[in-house]
Design a protein around this motif. Structure first.
Motif, mmCIF file in Angstrom:
data_model
loop_
_atom_site.group_PDB
_atom_site.id
_atom_site.type_symbol
_atom_site.label_atom_id
_atom_site.label_comp_id
_atom_site.label_asym_id
_atom_site.label_seq_id
_atom_site.Cartn_x
_atom_site.Cartn_y
_atom_site.Cartn_z
ATOM 1 N N ALA A 128 -64.311 -30.824 18.167
ATOM 2 C CA ALA A 128 -64.655 -29.449 18.533
ATOM 3 C C ALA A 128 -65.930 -29.489 19.350
ATOM 4 N N GLU A 129 -66.095 -28.489 20.216
ATOM 5 C CA GLU A 129 -67.315 -28.418 21.010
ATOM 6 C C GLU A 129 -67.881 -27.009 20.899
ATOM 7 N N GLU A 130 -69.195 -26.934 21.094
ATOM 8 C CA GLU A 130 -69.882 -25.661 20.888
ATOM 9 C C GLU A 130 -69.827 -24.820 22.158
ATOM 10 N N TRP A 131 -69.461 -23.568 21.977
ATOM 11 C CA TRP A 131 -69.445 -22.603 23.084
ATOM 12 C C TRP A 131 -70.566 -21.590 22.866
ATOM 13 N N PRO A 132 -70.851 -20.776 23.871
ATOM 14 C CA PRO A 132 -71.933 -19.785 23.721
ATOM 15 C C PRO A 132 -71.733 -18.901 22.495
ATOM 16 N N GLY A 133 -72.836 -18.555 21.884
ATOM 17 C CA GLY A 133 -72.790 -17.723 20.684
ATOM 18 C C GLY A 133 -72.629 -18.526 19.415
ATOM 19 N N GLY A 134 -72.718 -19.860 19.535
ATOM 20 C CA GLY A 134 -72.613 -20.701 18.355
ATOM 21 C C GLY A 134 -71.198 -20.957 17.900
ATOM 22 N N GLN A 135 -70.217 -20.522 18.677
ATOM 23 C CA GLN A 135 -68.824 -20.746 18.290
ATOM 24 C C GLN A 135 -68.439 -22.200 18.562
ATOM 25 N N ARG A 136 -67.714 -22.799 17.631
ATOM 26 C CA ARG A 136 -67.201 -24.144 17.816
ATOM 27 C C ARG A 136 -65.704 -24.030 18.104
ATOM 28 N N LEU A 137 -65.314 -24.629 19.238
ATOM 29 C CA LEU A 137 -63.963 -24.426 19.748
ATOM 30 C C LEU A 137 -63.234 -25.758 19.832
ATOM 31 N N ARG A 138 -62.043 -25.807 19.223
ATOM 32 C CA ARG A 138 -61.196 -26.991 19.400
ATOM 33 C C ARG A 138 -60.522 -26.858 20.773
ATOM 34 N N ILE A 139 -61.204 -27.348 21.798
ATOM 35 C CA ILE A 139 -60.818 -27.072 23.181
ATOM 36 C C ILE A 139 -59.439 -27.624 23.515
ATOM 37 N N ARG A 140 -59.092 -28.769 22.954
ATOM 38 C CA ARG A 140 -57.766 -29.339 23.217
ATOM 39 C C ARG A 140 -56.671 -28.449 22.629
ATOM 40 N N LEU A 141 -56.888 -27.945 21.429
ATOM 41 C CA LEU A 141 -55.914 -27.069 20.798
ATOM 42 C C LEU A 141 -55.748 -25.782 21.600
ATOM 43 N N VAL A 142 -56.877 -25.200 22.017
ATOM 44 C CA VAL A 142 -56.820 -23.958 22.794
ATOM 45 C C VAL A 142 -56.068 -24.181 24.103
ATOM 46 N N ALA A 143 -56.342 -25.299 24.782
ATOM 47 C CA ALA A 143 -55.697 -25.565 26.067
ATOM 48 C C ALA A 143 -54.177 -25.702 25.909
ATOM 49 N N LEU A 144 -53.748 -26.424 24.883
ATOM 50 C CA LEU A 144 -52.315 -26.602 24.675
ATOM 51 C C LEU A 144 -51.632 -25.280 24.303
ATOM 52 N N VAL A 145 -52.300 -24.462 23.488
ATOM 53 C CA VAL A 145 -51.731 -23.163 23.122
ATOM 54 C C VAL A 145 -51.639 -22.262 24.349
ATOM 55 N N LEU A 146 -52.666 -22.279 25.197
ATOM 56 C CA LEU A 146 -52.632 -21.468 26.415
ATOM 57 C C LEU A 146 -51.513 -21.933 27.346
ATOM 58 N N GLY A 147 -51.328 -23.261 27.467
ATOM 59 C CA GLY A 147 -50.247 -23.772 28.294
ATOM 60 C C GLY A 147 -48.886 -23.339 27.780
ATOM 61 N N LEU A 148 -48.707 -23.378 26.461
ATOM 62 C CA LEU A 148 -47.451 -22.922 25.863
ATOM 63 C C LEU A 148 -47.239 -21.430 26.098
ATOM 64 N N ALA A 149 -48.290 -20.650 25.902
ATOM 65 C CA ALA A 149 -48.174 -19.199 26.048
ATOM 66 C C ALA A 149 -47.835 -18.820 27.487
ATOM 67 N N HIS A 150 -48.470 -19.492 28.443
ATOM 68 C CA HIS A 150 -48.200 -19.179 29.847
ATOM 69 C C HIS A 150 -46.763 -19.524 30.214
ATOM 70 N N THR A 151 -46.247 -20.625 29.678
ATOM 71 C CA THR A 151 -44.867 -20.996 29.963
ATOM 72 C C THR A 151 -43.909 -19.986 29.355
ATOM 73 N N MET A 152 -44.210 -19.499 28.175
ATOM 74 C CA MET A 152 -43.358 -18.496 27.534
ATOM 75 C C MET A 152 -43.411 -17.159 28.273
#
Length: 829
Positions: A128-152
């Protein structure tokens, strides 16, 4: 929302400079140069022609094709480009937006990645990596979910070109029906699959949706593979294993389907086409597989060079920084088996490139979106790359030589950790193969690049890589070596031509030898002046010079240019035949530009520039000889013609002069008995005055027009009349057209030069000539004139008149009355 906002913002910024509804070529539209270049590529040409055939500019189908092409171009050229205001956020300015901007700029492109690239995106990112506001984001997971959502989501612009190819035809796709189908479609989860439910009102919509479902399956597979090996994306293991098109179906009208499934279209028999692509029916010469190996390695090195230069420029380095690419061929025997390998240190391949490009015949790396995006970014920094790959089928030619292929490669990763070394073994063109990652002792630590090893089928009888490259490789862009067994290694240094003679049995090969003079290499090509022979090259490789005009027009049935090796690259690289041996378009204008630029080298001391050399070139390539003669005229090259001493700026260079200067011609009897060359009297006087400077000074009163080598052909081919002792001779129109055809120039240009030489072209002027003519045009004009008719307009009106009578005649002596027609600087002007 952010993705579509950024996309709309980018499109809006491009629209003031690009009009998607205007697909006609317009050289004056400098701001649209990138879009013009995109439209000129072969993949878009069919659609562009379709739109042009729709005459009404406001026709919705024409506009739809234009906008579809615009968005495809934008996808390639503008992805990742910051909006005009700089690194601004797609939305109101705020501290939050400013903080998020760098992260979003990196994340938003994942919507358009291929499944293979999506799987590898930020592969080495932490849990996970830190994004603004102290949020920790699993960037790989988010990217794959976004790719799936866009294809759908099934974005219409992301559907295949099959859709837009069915606009502007009979039984076309109705865009309103397409939007209705997409609006009413839905995905449904089952125990094993994700099923698309959609009613289609046209076969093309059915086809593109089933293709899209197949892509959805690839995205699901990529996500599950990533989830199986990475803890951070493990939740994606709960995704279905595949997507299904079982519920994609034709809509019904009156309880009957709109069309029949499966749909009917042209399909390819994979086995037969594969045999064609790897057979000698296509290439005719199996040694050309070695050329294909070289050209693929060249593309890999060009890719790597551009990428590295871009990174150097970004870090403040010089734009002319160069990288030492290398291509190595080796052919050897081992335990009774024969092998050929080609190794480069270019960009290399990873798992995605091997699966999505290398293994798919007809698909080039230049067609990949990742390359198009990089290419557009590099171009903004003045770094251009022009792939020489044309058809994406070169890999299939390897099987003309081999029954087994091994590929060992490592993808380039500038500034990052080395990519894995992978290997593929292919037992045959129809065989399955797997991508194997080499680790531990199997990874020999080699740098990025690719090695292709062929297990030669012909053994000792297989073509030699050294001999083949000697015949075909004229100018290498990167250091290239070829080695056969224990023989001495053959080397090509970058942009240096090595002289060679052609083997009598190998007609389609390079012959250029004697003294050489190298021109400066440029992005679009290079000229090497040669004492003997000559050749036309494309990307350094020999091609036949056929069906060319202008400076590349050959005399006497000799195809190759004389006096120069002409290498066309970059934007000057033309369309080629499938076997890459023939040029499919006229490249004489591009060659002429390079030749004129290279004359600077000829104007230096100790150059090849010489009177006899120029006349020798003129025998086969009068257009090139004219350019060389132009350099001699500018330099005032001293020349001796028989007993006469003169300079090129006064006399020019023409084959007629040595004939006039022969010892047996300088007598009264020679002129009395007609031994002089057949030419209008005023031209004979012109040449005698040009050779004898003292006589010229007293008779013309102004400088003479210097002769060009091609003038000799004009004088020989153009028939003329000299009615009633007139001072100017009249050119006979059909012979002017024939001379223009033989010299590869337009009739207008021939008429202009004849006027400079003192001919009257009034009769020619009544026939408005085309820009270019062929033999059929010449024969038609000759037939009309033979019948005693005269064409007076290009619209073929019925106003026919008798052609002026009179036969050609020559005066037995040169009279002073001819002086008014002697070509001088005034008549030239």
């Amino acid at each position: 929302m952010l993705y579509h906002t950024r996309w709309a913002q980018t499109a809006a910024e491009a629209c003031p400079h690009v009009d998607p509804t205007r697909l006609e070529r317009d050289p004056g539209r400098e701001a649209e140069a990138e879009f013009e270049f995109f439209l000129s590529e072969s993949q878009q040409q069919r659609l562009v022609e379709r739109a042009r055939h729709i005459l009404a500019e406001n026709d919705p189908d024409r506009r739809a094709i234009g906008w579809w092409l615009f968005h495809r171009w934008l996808d390639q050229s503008a992805s990742g480009r910051a909006p005009a205001g700089g690194q601004q956020s797609p939305g109101p300015e705020s501290p939050q937006a400013a903080a998020l901007q760098p992260h979003l700029t990196e994340l938003l492109p994942v919507f358009r990645l291929s499944p293979g690239k999506l799987k590898e995106w930020r592969l080495n990112a932490g849990h996970a990596e830190e994004w603004p506001g102290g949020q920790r984001l699993r960037i790989r997971l988010v990217a794959l979910v976004l790719g799936l959502a866009h294809t759908m989501a099934i974005e219409p612009g992301s559907l295949s070109s099959t859709l837009v190819e069915h606009l502007g035809i009979d039984h076309q796709v109705e865009l309103a029906d397409l939007r209705r189908t997409l609006r009413e479609s839905s995905w449904m989860r089952t125990s094993t699959a994700l099923r698309l439910n959609a009613e289609c009102r046209h076969e093309a919509v059915y086809e593109v949706l089933t293709e899209h479902v197949a892509r959805m399956s690839e995205v699901l597979r990529a996500a599950r593979e990533a989830a199986a090996r990475e803890t951070a994306v493990a939740p994606l293991l709960a995704l279905p294993e595949r997507a299904s098109d079982e519920d994609v179906r034709p809509a019904e009208r009156d309880r009957r389907p709109e069309f029949v499934v499966p749909t009917t279209k042209f399909r390819l028999d994979e086995t037969r086409v594969r045999e064609l692509l790897m057979g000698e029916q296509l290439y005719r010469d199996r040694s050309l597989a070695i050329r294909e190996l070289y050209q693929n390695a060249l593309d890999a090195c060009r890719y790597s060079n551009a990428w590295r230069r871009y990174l150097v420029v970004l870090n403040g380095g010089p734009r002319d920084w160069s990288w030492p690419g290398k291509i190595e061929f080796r052919q050897w025997e081992e335990d009774g088996r024969y092998f050929l390998s080609c190794r480069d240190n270019g960009v290399g391949m990873g798992d995605a490139e091997l699966r999505e490009v290398f293994s798919q015949a007809g698909l080039r790396f230049a067609d990949q979106r990742e390359f198009a995006v990089k290419r557009a970014r590099w171009a903004r920094e003045g770094i251009h790359i022009y792939p020489n790959s044309r058809f994406g089928i070169g890999v299939m030619s390897y099987f003309m030589l081999a029954d087994r292929i091994e590929v060992t490669t490592r993808r380039m990763n500038p500034g990052g950790r080395p990519r894995p070394l992978v290997r593929v073994v292919i037992a045959g063109p129809g065989h399955l193969f797997r991508v194997e990652t080499l680790t531990g002792a199997d990874d020999d630590g080699r740098e990025a690049g690719t090695e292709i090893k062929l297990h030669l089928r012909g053994g000792a009888d297989a073509p030699s890589c050294v001999a083949t490259l000697r015949e075909l490789l004229g100018i290498a862009e990167f250091e290239t070596t070829a080695e056969y067994g224990e023989e001495e290694v053959e080397r090509w240094q970058p942009f240096k031509f090595k002289p060679r003679r052609r083997h009598p049995a190998r007609e389609n090969s390079i012959e250029a030898y004697g003294r050489l003079q190298h021109g400066v290499e440029s992005e679009n090509g290079q000229i090497v002046w040669c004492e003997q022979g000559g050749a036309l090259l494309v990307d350094g490789i020999y091609v036949r010079c056929e069906n060319q005009r202008g400076v590349l027009t050959a005399q006497g049935g000799h195809g190759d240019p004389r006096g120069a090796v002409i290498n066309l690259t970059g934007r000057y690289s033309p369309r080629l035949s499938v076997d890459r041996m023939s040029v499919l378009q006229d490249v004489s204008e591009e060659a002429e530009v390079l030749l004129n630029e290279a004359t600077a080298k000829l104007r230096r001391p100790d150059s090849l520039l010489d009177y006899r050399w120029t006349l020798d070139i003129a025998k086969k390539s009068p257009g090139i000889a004219d350019i060389v003669a132009g350099a001699a005229i500018v330099e005032g090259l001293p020349t001796q013609v028989g007993p006469y001493d003169t300079t090129a700026d006064v006399a020019g260079i023409i084959e007629l002069d040595p004939e006039l200067a022969r010892d047996d011609m300088v007598t009264r009897d020679a002129w009395r008995y007609g031994a002089v060359p057949e030419a209008p009297p005023h031209l004979l006087l012109w040449r005698l005055l040009a050779l004898n400077a003292e006589l010229a000074d007293g008779n013309t009163g102004r400088p003479l027009t210097p002769a060009l080598p091609s003038d000799n052909s004009l004088i020989e081919l153009v028939r003329f009349t000299q009615p009633d002792g007139a001072h100017r001779v009249e050119a006979f129109p059909p012979s002017v057209w024939r001379a223009a055809f033989r010299l590869g120039i337009s009739p207008v240009r021939a008429m202009q030069r004849l006027a400079q030489l003192g001919y009257s072209v009034a009769e020619c002027a009544i026939l408005p000539p085309p820009a270019h003519i062929d033999s059929a045009d010449v024969e038609l004009i000759e037939l009309i004139c033979t019948l005693g008719w005269s064409l007076r307009a290009l619209d073929w009106t019925c106003r026919w008149s008798r052609w002026p009578s009179g036969s050609p005649s020559l005066a037995s002596t040169v009279r002073v009355s001819c002086r008014r027609a002697v070509p001088t600087a005034r008549t030239s002007a």
